[in-house]
Motif scaffolding. Structure first.
Motif, short mmCIF file in Angstrom:
data_model
loop_
_atom_site.label_atom_id
_atom_site.label_comp_id
_atom_site.label_asym_id
_atom_site.label_seq_id
_atom_site.Cartn_x
_atom_site.Cartn_y
_atom_site.Cartn_z
N SER A 87 -41.24 2.84 -52.82
CA SER A 87 -42.57 2.73 -52.20
C SER A 87 -43.45 3.88 -52.68
O SER A 87 -42.94 4.91 -53.17
CB SER A 87 -42.46 2.79 -50.68
OG SER A 87 -42.05 4.09 -50.28
N ALA A 88 -44.75 3.71 -52.51
CA ALA A 88 -45.67 4.81 -52.80
C ALA A 88 -45.37 6.00 -51.89
O ALA A 88 -45.40 7.16 -52.31
CB ALA A 88 -47.11 4.35 -52.63
N ALA A 89 -45.03 5.71 -50.63
CA ALA A 89 -44.75 6.80 -49.69
C ALA A 89 -43.55 7.62 -50.16
O ALA A 89 -43.52 8.85 -50.01
CB ALA A 89 -44.50 6.24 -48.30
N PHE A 114 -55.14 5.97 -47.30
CA PHE A 114 -53.98 5.13 -46.96
C PHE A 114 -52.84 6.02 -46.45
O PHE A 114 -52.56 7.06 -47.03
CB PHE A 114 -53.53 4.30 -48.17
CG PHE A 114 -52.60 3.20 -47.75
CD1 PHE A 114 -53.10 1.99 -47.28
CD2 PHE A 114 -51.24 3.39 -47.76
CE1 PHE A 114 -52.24 0.99 -46.84
CE2 PHE A 114 -50.37 2.39 -47.33
CZ PHE A 114 -50.88 1.18 -46.87
N SER A 116 -49.69 6.16 -46.64
CA SER A 116 -48.59 6.59 -47.52
C SER A 116 -48.94 7.88 -48.26
O SER A 116 -48.05 8.59 -48.73
CB SER A 116 -48.25 5.49 -48.54
OG SER A 116 -47.76 4.35 -47.88
N TRP A 167 -58.61 2.24 -50.80
CA TRP A 167 -57.91 1.00 -50.47
C TRP A 167 -58.73 0.08 -49.59
O TRP A 167 -58.54 -1.13 -49.59
CB TRP A 167 -56.59 1.32 -49.76
CG TRP A 167 -56.78 1.91 -48.38
CD1 TRP A 167 -57.12 3.19 -48.08
CD2 TRP A 167 -56.67 1.23 -47.14
NE1 TRP A 167 -57.22 3.36 -46.73
CE2 TRP A 167 -56.93 2.16 -46.12
CE3 TRP A 167 -56.35 -0.08 -46.78
CZ2 TRP A 167 -56.91 1.82 -44.77
CZ3 TRP A 167 -56.33 -0.42 -45.43
CH2 TRP A 167 -56.61 0.52 -44.44
N ASP A 192 -52.61 8.80 -55.90
CA ASP A 192 -52.04 7.51 -55.51
C ASP A 192 -52.88 6.44 -56.21
O ASP A 192 -54.01 6.15 -55.79
CB ASP A 192 -52.11 7.34 -53.99
CG ASP A 192 -51.59 5.98 -53.54
OD1 ASP A 192 -51.11 5.21 -54.41
OD2 ASP A 192 -51.68 5.68 -52.34
N GLN A 195 -54.09 1.34 -55.89
CA GLN A 195 -55.20 0.39 -55.90
C GLN A 195 -55.98 0.44 -57.20
O GLN A 195 -57.13 -0.03 -57.25
CB GLN A 195 -56.15 0.64 -54.71
CG GLN A 195 -55.54 0.29 -53.36
CD GLN A 195 -55.26 -1.21 -53.15
OE1 GLN A 195 -55.45 -2.03 -54.05
NE2 GLN A 195 -54.81 -1.56 -51.96
N VAL A 215 -47.66 1.68 -56.19
CA VAL A 215 -46.84 0.52 -55.85
C VAL A 215 -46.83 -0.41 -57.06
O VAL A 215 -47.67 -0.32 -57.96
CB VAL A 215 -47.37 -0.26 -54.62
CG1 VAL A 215 -47.34 0.61 -53.38
CG2 VAL A 215 -48.76 -0.82 -54.87
N LYS A 218 -49.16 -4.80 -56.34
CA LYS A 218 -50.59 -5.14 -56.24
C LYS A 218 -51.11 -5.39 -57.67
O LYS A 218 -50.88 -6.44 -58.24
CB LYS A 218 -51.35 -4.03 -55.53
CG LYS A 218 -50.86 -3.79 -54.10
CD LYS A 218 -51.63 -2.66 -53.44
CE LYS A 218 -51.02 -2.22 -52.12
NZ LYS A 218 -51.21 -3.15 -51.01
C1 LIG Z 1 -53.70 3.11 -51.65
C2 LIG Z 1 -52.39 2.53 -51.23
N1 LIG Z 1 -51.29 3.27 -51.36
C3 LIG Z 1 -50.09 2.78 -51.02
C4 LIG Z 1 -49.95 1.50 -50.49
C5 LIG Z 1 -48.59 1.02 -50.08
O1 LIG Z 1 -47.70 2.06 -50.00
P1 LIG Z 1 -46.17 1.94 -49.68
O2 LIG Z 1 -45.48 1.51 -50.94
O3 LIG Z 1 -45.80 3.31 -49.27
O4 LIG Z 1 -46.02 0.93 -48.59
C6 LIG Z 1 -51.08 0.73 -50.32
C7 LIG Z 1 -50.96 -0.64 -49.74
O5 LIG Z 1 -51.90 -1.24 -49.27
C8 LIG Z 1 -52.32 1.25 -50.70
O6 LIG Z 1 -53.44 0.53 -50.57
#
Ligand SMILES: Cc1ncc(COP(=O)(O)O)c(C=O)c1O
Length: 388
Positions: A87-89, A114, A116, A167, A192, A195, A215, A218
């Motif tokens: 995940s991005a987080a 966002f 994350s 986002w 990040d 998007q 991520v 998307k």
């Molecule tokens: C800017 C951004 N970062 C991260 C995410 C998702 O992150 P993660 O993979 O941590 O759920 C999103 C999802 O909408 C997002 O818009």
């Protein structure tokens, strides 16, 4: 699977996606529409997985490396810089674990960013006594100017954690202006790109970030559960992973893990790889999405989606709704901003017309991909304008 170079015309690009069942899908910012090639690659991997005895570890390793290289082509071209994460987080938590931060120092990010790219910094601040400074903007101010002003106002900034594109409404930050100022302040830059990667070029060499996250599900047109972390050269050599998985270690031919010494980390950002992701199904789907993006080319995707969101803006203007537009939005992502008393009616009318978008914070986020044509966007504006 469509043959490479076979689907570059707009109609052919639309046909590269599975059918939409009459829906006008404008929610790529939530989840990518499914490419036929991604779907086929997933099904083939699922089938192949039914015979685990026929799977070779070397083939899986080669597939992971090929996918890493495809991601790297959207960044700085160096597969050694790229780690696989869920995940991005997870990626941004890795960044937060590694960047130096002490009591009284500041992590700069955007108000409404966002989560994350917020929660890992909140946790790290709680652990270190550093604090978050959330950039707000004055009415009419661009986010870029608000960030630059905040950098001037906060002398103790150590980390600047930003998106390239917001986002919620697609507002673009000018990282060409921000990145040199972050460096001049002696702070680390963490991006990040969830998007924007795949829809806008990423100028890693110019921005010189410390870490970049995205991520895969998307604008990279891949599956959920596989995201990407890019690490700057220093962190590839000296960074510490937040998880200690055997796949990040070079255990030699005998695959031994002695109790008294950890085997060395694998080369480059592989030290940050998360466990459990060396799995053929998500890798196959991610690879197919990334190959399609390479074939179309990010500048071409960006230009085509820019024509769509421009058509939306033009149609809003023609309907007397200029105030509903988002100033400074990305080519691929924008939001309708109806007045509060009309928001429900507009959202309901779009739903009735089977136009799918996300409603958040008083806005309707509009995120097309190449299955959408500018004419579709004129219809969105007409439906929105007529809604009472
Ligand atoms: C800017 C951004 N970062 C991260 C995410 C998702 O992150 P993660 O993979 O941590 O759920 C999103 C999802 O909408 C997002 O818009």
């Amino acid at each position: 699977m469509p043959h490479a170079h076979s689907n570059r015309s707009p109609a052919a690009a639309a046909a590269a996606f599975l059918p939409f069942d009459g829906i006008l899908y404008l929610d790529c910012a939530a989840h990518a529409p499914r490419l036929r090639s991604v779907h086929a690659a997933g099904l083939a991997a699922l089938e192949a997985g039914a015979a685990p005895w026929a799977q070779s570890f070397d083939a899986l390793e080669a597939q992971a490396e090929a996918t890493r290289s495809l991601v790297a082509r959207l960044l700085d071209g160096d597969a050694d810089a790229v780690a696989m994460v869920p995940s991005a987080a997870f990626a941004l938590s890795t960044a937060a674990r590694n960047l130096p931060l002490a009591a009284g120092e500041v992590v700069l990010l955007l108000e409404g960013q966002f989560p994350s790219n917020l929660l890992p910094w909140q946790q790290r601040c709680a652990e270190t006594g550093a604090r978050i400074a959330a950039v707000r903007r004055a009415p009419g101010q661009a986010w870029t100017d608000a960030v630059l002003a905040a950098l001037d106002a906060e002398p103790r900034v150590r980390v600047v954690a930003l998106p390239q594109v917001r986002w919620d409404d697609g507002a673009v930050l000018d990282l060409d202006r921000i990145a040199p100022r972050v460096r001049a302040a002696g702070a680390a830059l963490v991006l990040d790109l969830s998007q924007s990667l795949g829809a806008l070029p990423a100028a890693i060499a110019r921005w010189q970030p410390d870490f970049v996250a995205s991520v895969g599900y998307k604008w990279l047109l891949g599956p959920r559960g596989l995201a990407w972390l890019w690490a700057a050269p220093h962190w590839r050599d000296a960074g510490v992973a937040i998880e200690q998985h055997w796949s990040t270690r070079d255990a030699g031919d005998g695959w031994r893990f002695p109790a008294d010494a950890m085997p060395p980390s694998r080369r480059g950002a592989r030290r940050f790889d998360a466990g459990g992701l060396d799995e053929s199904l998500p890798l196959a789907m991610a690879g197919a999405g990334l190959e399609q993006i390479q074939d179309w080319g990010v500048p071409r995707i960006s230009a085509a989606l820019g024509a769509c969101t421009r058509a939306l803006d033009d149609a809003l203007e023609a309907n007397g709704l200029s105030a509903w537009k988002t100033p400074g939005h990305a080519p691929h992502l924008t939001a309708l901003r109806p007045p509060a008393e009309r928001l429900d009616a507009v959202f309901d009318a779009l739903r009735r017309e089977r136009i799918a978008c996300t409603r958040r914070h008083g806005m309707l986020r509009i995120a097309p991909h190449l299955h959408v044509a500018p004419e579709d966007m004129a219809r969105v504006a007409a439906v929105a304008a007529a809604a009472r």
